[in-house]
Design a protein around this motif. Structure first.
Motif, short mmCIF file in Angstrom:
data_model
loop_
_atom_site.label_atom_id
_atom_site.label_comp_id
_atom_site.label_asym_id
_atom_site.label_seq_id
_atom_site.Cartn_x
_atom_site.Cartn_y
_atom_site.Cartn_z
N MET A 64 -9.89 4.84 -4.88
CA MET A 64 -8.67 5.52 -5.34
C MET A 64 -7.44 4.69 -5.02
O MET A 64 -6.51 4.59 -5.82
CB MET A 64 -8.58 6.93 -4.73
CG MET A 64 -9.56 7.91 -5.35
SD MET A 64 -9.38 9.59 -4.71
CE MET A 64 -10.29 9.46 -3.19
N GLU A 65 -7.42 4.06 -3.84
CA GLU A 65 -6.30 3.19 -3.47
C GLU A 65 -6.25 1.97 -4.38
O GLU A 65 -5.18 1.51 -4.78
CB GLU A 65 -6.39 2.77 -2.00
CG GLU A 65 -5.21 1.99 -1.50
CD GLU A 65 -3.87 2.67 -1.74
OE1 GLU A 65 -2.91 1.99 -2.18
OE2 GLU A 65 -3.76 3.89 -1.49
N ASN A 66 -7.41 1.44 -4.74
CA ASN A 66 -7.49 0.33 -5.68
C ASN A 66 -6.85 0.70 -7.02
O ASN A 66 -6.05 -0.05 -7.57
CB ASN A 66 -8.96 -0.08 -5.88
CG ASN A 66 -9.15 -1.13 -6.95
OD1 ASN A 66 -8.51 -2.17 -6.95
ND2 ASN A 66 -10.02 -0.84 -7.90
N VAL A 67 -7.18 1.87 -7.53
CA VAL A 67 -6.58 2.34 -8.80
C VAL A 67 -5.08 2.47 -8.62
O VAL A 67 -4.29 1.97 -9.43
CB VAL A 67 -7.21 3.68 -9.25
CG1 VAL A 67 -6.39 4.30 -10.38
CG2 VAL A 67 -8.65 3.49 -9.66
N ARG A 68 -4.68 3.16 -7.56
CA ARG A 68 -3.25 3.44 -7.30
C ARG A 68 -2.45 2.13 -7.27
O ARG A 68 -1.34 2.07 -7.81
CB ARG A 68 -3.16 4.16 -5.95
CG ARG A 68 -1.92 4.90 -5.70
CD ARG A 68 -2.02 5.73 -4.40
NE ARG A 68 -2.89 6.89 -4.61
CZ ARG A 68 -4.03 7.13 -3.97
NH1 ARG A 68 -4.44 6.33 -3.01
NH2 ARG A 68 -4.74 8.19 -4.25
N SER A 69 -3.01 1.09 -6.66
CA SER A 69 -2.29 -0.19 -6.52
C SER A 69 -2.11 -0.91 -7.85
O SER A 69 -1.27 -1.80 -7.95
CB SER A 69 -3.04 -1.10 -5.54
OG SER A 69 -4.24 -1.59 -6.12
#
Length: 180
Positions: A64-69
């Motif tokens: 999810m953090e990968n997507v957010r970034s």
């Protein structure tokens, strides 16, 4: 685990990157006047997986953090943090791979806040409880622990009447009916 079926997460950064690029493309194509939101919904594994387990699986939170970034001009609605605050409540089914309507309510509330739209508090809804629910995780596993520990399925009906148009399987014969 503790009479709860938990689907294992095997997502990947590649899938997250592809998702982010598609959402970014929507934002680009729709232009500045249109708000685009991304809400990547975690599953039960992020909240209930035993830390002592040696079964290997991907990390939803890292993905999810990968997507957010990678989002560009898109409003991220981070519901992981919201749902973590409610982890002790029945936000995910124990016997099914879906979240419970309560979890969906909290996610919708977070979206409404991010979008700046009004959202009724949960006490404005009629709480309906169905007993003896056993869902898909029992169907997939045939686990006696799930079958012998059915759960309550609780959903929330708007107190107002909402009419919708219903069609047959051929998308013909429209009929006006109440949503619930």
């Amino acid at each position: 685990y503790k009479n709860r079926g938990i689907p294992i997460y095997y997502g990947s950064f590649d899938s997250g990157t592809e998702y982010a690029s598609i959402v970014n493309r929507y934002k680009q194509d729709l232009g500045e006047g249109v708000n685009v939101y991304s809400m990547v919904c975690p599953t039960a594994i992020s909240f209930y997986w035993p830390k002592s387990s040696d079964i290997s699986h991907g990390s939803e939170t890292e993905n999810m953090e990968n997507v957010r970034s990678q989002l560009s001009g898109v409003t991220d609605v981070n519901i992981y943090d919201t749902l973590m605050q409610h982890r002790a409540e029945p936000i995910y089914s124990r016997t099914d791979h879906h979240w419970q309507p309560l979890g969906a309510y909290y996610a919708a509330e977070a979206f409404a806040e991010a979008a700046g739209v009004d959202f009724d508090p949960i006490d404005k809804y009629q709480k309906v409880t169905l007993y003896g629910f056993v869902g898909t995780l029992y169907g997939y596993t045939q686990s006696a622990a799930l079958l012998n520990n059915p759960e309550k399925f609780i959903y929330y009906k708007p107190k107002n009447t909402l009419k919708v148009t219903q069609y047959d399987s051929y998308f013909q014969n429209p009929t006006e009916v109440e949503l619930f």
